[in-house]
Write a protein that holds these residues in place. Sequence first.
Motif, mmCIF file in Angstrom:
data_model
loop_
_atom_site.group_PDB
_atom_site.id
_atom_site.type_symbol
_atom_site.label_atom_id
_atom_site.label_comp_id
_atom_site.label_asym_id
_atom_site.label_seq_id
_atom_site.Cartn_x
_atom_site.Cartn_y
_atom_site.Cartn_z
ATOM 1 N N ALA A 167 -4.167 -0.707 -9.595
ATOM 2 C CA ALA A 167 -3.327 -1.674 -8.877
ATOM 3 C C ALA A 167 -3.627 -1.607 -7.375
ATOM 4 O O ALA A 167 -3.617 -2.629 -6.679
ATOM 5 N N MET A 168 -3.901 -0.406 -6.877
ATOM 6 C CA MET A 168 -4.285 -0.239 -5.468
ATOM 7 C C MET A 168 -5.595 -0.993 -5.199
ATOM 8 O O MET A 168 -5.724 -1.691 -4.183
ATOM 9 N N GLU A 169 -6.551 -0.901 -6.126
ATOM 10 C CA GLU A 169 -7.819 -1.628 -5.969
ATOM 11 C C GLU A 169 -7.580 -3.144 -5.969
ATOM 12 O O GLU A 169 -8.146 -3.868 -5.148
ATOM 13 N N LEU A 170 -6.737 -3.615 -6.885
ATOM 14 C CA LEU A 170 -6.450 -5.057 -6.961
ATOM 15 C C LEU A 170 -5.779 -5.528 -5.678
ATOM 16 O O LEU A 170 -6.027 -6.634 -5.194
ATOM 17 N N LEU A 184 0.832 -1.215 0.000
ATOM 18 C CA LEU A 184 0.000 0.000 0.000
ATOM 19 C C LEU A 184 0.859 1.255 0.000
ATOM 20 O O LEU A 184 0.574 2.216 -0.711
ATOM 21 N N LYS A 199 -6.109 -4.048 -2.663
ATOM 22 C CA LYS A 199 -7.118 -4.008 -1.591
ATOM 23 C C LYS A 199 -7.995 -5.261 -1.606
ATOM 24 O O LYS A 199 -8.370 -5.784 -0.558
ATOM 25 N N ASP A 200 -8.325 -5.736 -2.821
ATOM 26 C CA ASP A 200 -9.169 -6.931 -2.944
ATOM 27 C C ASP A 200 -8.564 -8.146 -2.257
ATOM 28 O O ASP A 200 -9.261 -9.070 -1.874
ATOM 29 N N ARG A 248 -10.567 -6.284 4.408
ATOM 30 C CA ARG A 248 -11.419 -5.136 4.132
ATOM 31 C C ARG A 248 -11.795 -4.349 5.392
ATOM 32 O O ARG A 248 -12.145 -3.173 5.313
ATOM 33 N N TYR A 299 -7.303 -2.442 6.336
ATOM 34 C CA TYR A 299 -6.262 -2.657 5.321
ATOM 35 C C TYR A 299 -4.862 -2.652 5.919
ATOM 36 O O TYR A 299 -3.897 -3.036 5.274
ATOM 37 N N TYR A 300 -4.754 -2.167 7.132
ATOM 38 C CA TYR A 300 -3.429 -2.034 7.755
ATOM 39 C C TYR A 300 -3.150 -3.139 8.765
ATOM 40 O O TYR A 300 -2.239 -3.037 9.572
#
Lengths: 199, 124
Positions: free
Chosen positions: A176-179, A126, A181-182, A186, A189-190
């Motif tokens: 790429a950030m969305e991929l 991230l 996160k998937d 959820r 994220y950290y």
Amino acid sequence: MWTYEQRLQYPVKITKTCPKTAQYIMSQYGGPDGEMAASMRYLSQRYSMPYKQVSGLLTDIGTEELAHMEIICAIVYQLTRNLTPEEAKTAGFDAYYIDHTKGIWPAAAAGVPFNACEFQSKGDALTDLAEDMAAEQKARTTYDNILRVVTDPEVRDPIKFLRAREVVHFQRFGEAMELTKDKMNRENYYYFNPAMDRF
Amino acid sequence: MENHGLAIPYIPMQQWGQIYDTAQALAEGTIFPELNKPFYMAPEGCNTTLPQGGELAAFSQICFAAADALLYLDTHPGDMQAREYYENCLKKKKELMAEADCGCCGAAHYDWESKPVVWEGGNC
């Protein structure tokens, strides 16, 4: 592995010498938000990127940035290739000329040499992608700043092309950030760093 | 896409749609009209269009279209329309390479003497 194609991704044909403009454009070679920093950033980050799709994107964009570095160097070279000793005294370019003549050397517009501290490879998916999105915006702003002051259409034309690429790359890093996160938690994220923590 | 959490960026995934023809794509810097977001500021009295204009080489056009489609495919590997577009670009690139006989297309790469270097304007 890389192979070299004997062509620029976008053509550069500059007929008028202008050391002052060369000094501005040079920043996108060796400056803080330049194409070399971009390429080295993405090509360094890809090793620890835990998701193959994202490390693949870093490889492909990092490769395109090498082609952009070449376009920038071609612009600086063509702006100074016919430099006369009188023109070399142009304020701003004079100090560069003393150390490098007409050689192409990576430095920022203000003269600071290229430095790896201008980019980061943090080893966190991230964090690295957020850095990449910011990098595309910083380069886009630099191109905006160049377009606000440079009048020669032969210089503006390839600069506009390079600026357009920053917007496209920003979108891709966002995707790429969305991929990424998937594949993460959820709710938080950290919760862990997928490049470091194994379950 | 329920990715609208706090403290994390959200960017919508692009959908494949209208595509510029390859000549316009290279001139604009993208094959995607919806990603073409130019900057309008220019110094006063500045001529913003290139006087000579001129068509950019067909080989550069097709390579650029393929490169932009490739980045789209990197984040949308299952998009069949994009794959078809990309494969078409590669096919045309191969055809142009077969017709040409120059260093940029792979042939006679070692022949540096007989043509200008790329930074002097030696472009395919």
